[in-house]
Scaffold this motif. Structure first.
Motif: not given
Length: 284
Positions: A89, A129-130, A143-144, A147
């Protein structure tokens, strides 16, 4: 082994087995890369032949303990890929620091696209963000959860091609490049609508000033009082001016109700009547 003290966690890191923080049961049964390093709780960790192994949950812990050799070399069906071949990540800052490298699939989420049967409707943009780096390539996700899905099964989602027709890129348009009406709509429409709604609700009338000019002055004060781009001190200044303006507008209603046809001596008038009358008439 169980426990989550710093000493225990440091001991685990120093004696991790061949799978590191990855769950060997997930890898063996499903070929899923489940990284447990973000979980501080060591309840689902096992010690075997002086090495520690992390499991993703109680069920896999029991499966591992029932026959550890099945999940370890040389009996395990899959080996953990080399560290540089594992997905990792990235933060938004880390992605920006890799400029001018571009994200794959032109920023569309590979998981959404693949799970959507690679249809046009499944082309949904990811967000910084992801983000994930895999085999020196960058991917961003919607979305998370998506991910995390890529982190478990990167090979399923990494090698995709976009169709010839894709949704238009959401590139920002400079306001100054718009025509006048478009510039006003995008730049000040919201603020003007709020000001017009307020003046329409209050219908202010300033003493000895026309209705039209009263409305224009109110809107001007309102826009300055609630301009988010102005300093707090300046906004406060115009909020006071706006409040004073409204007080003067209310004088007409007050005086019309307080003044009657019959003369009243000062002692019989309301306490603030003379003050408000003089304020309405202005300096002599």
């Amino acid at each position: 082994m169980a426990g989550n003290s710093l000493k225990t966690y440091l001991e685990l890191n120093s004696r991790l087995g061949e799978f590191g923080h990855y769950c060997p049961v997930c890898l063996a049964l499903y070929y899923h890369l489940v990284d447990c390093s973000e979980t501080a709780d060591l309840t689902h960790a096992a010690e075997y032949k002086k090495f520690y192994y992390r499991l993703c949950g109680g069920n896999h812990l029991e499966i591992f303990l029932s026959n550890p050799d099945t999940f370890l070399a040389p009996c395990c069906p899959y080996n953990l890929p080399e560290p540089h071949l594992l997905p990792r990540k990235l933060t938004e800052l880390q992605v920006k620091n890799k400029f001018p490298q571009q994200v794959e699939l032109k920023g569309f989420c590979p998981v959404t696209y693949k799970d959507g049967n690679q249809r046009y409707e499944a082309l949904v943009r990811g967000t910084m963000e992801y983000a994930v780096e895999y085999k020196k390539k960058l991917y961003i996700f919607e979305t998370k959860e998506k991910q995390e899905k890529f982190m478990r099964m990167p090979e399923i989602y990494c090698d995709q091609k976009l169709p010839c027709k894709i949704p238009p890129l959401d590139e920002p348009v400079p306001l100054t490049s718009l025509p006048t009406l478009g510039y006003l709509e995008q730049g000040v429409a919201e603020a003007v609508i709020k000001a017009m709604t307020a003046v329409g609700s209050l219908k202010p009338k300033y003493p000895f000033v026309s209705v039209k000019r009263s409305a224009l002055v109110y809107v001007a004060f309102y826009l300055k009082a609630f301009n988010r781009k102005s300093s707090g001190c300046l906004r406060q200044k115009y909020k006071k001016k706006l409040a004073s303006f409204l007080e003067n507008c209310e004088l007409i209603t007050y005086l019309s109700s307080a003044m009657t046809g019959a003369y009243k001596p000062p002692s019989e008038r309301p306490k603030d009547f003379d003050f408000k009358l003089n304020r309405n008439l202005g300096p002599s």
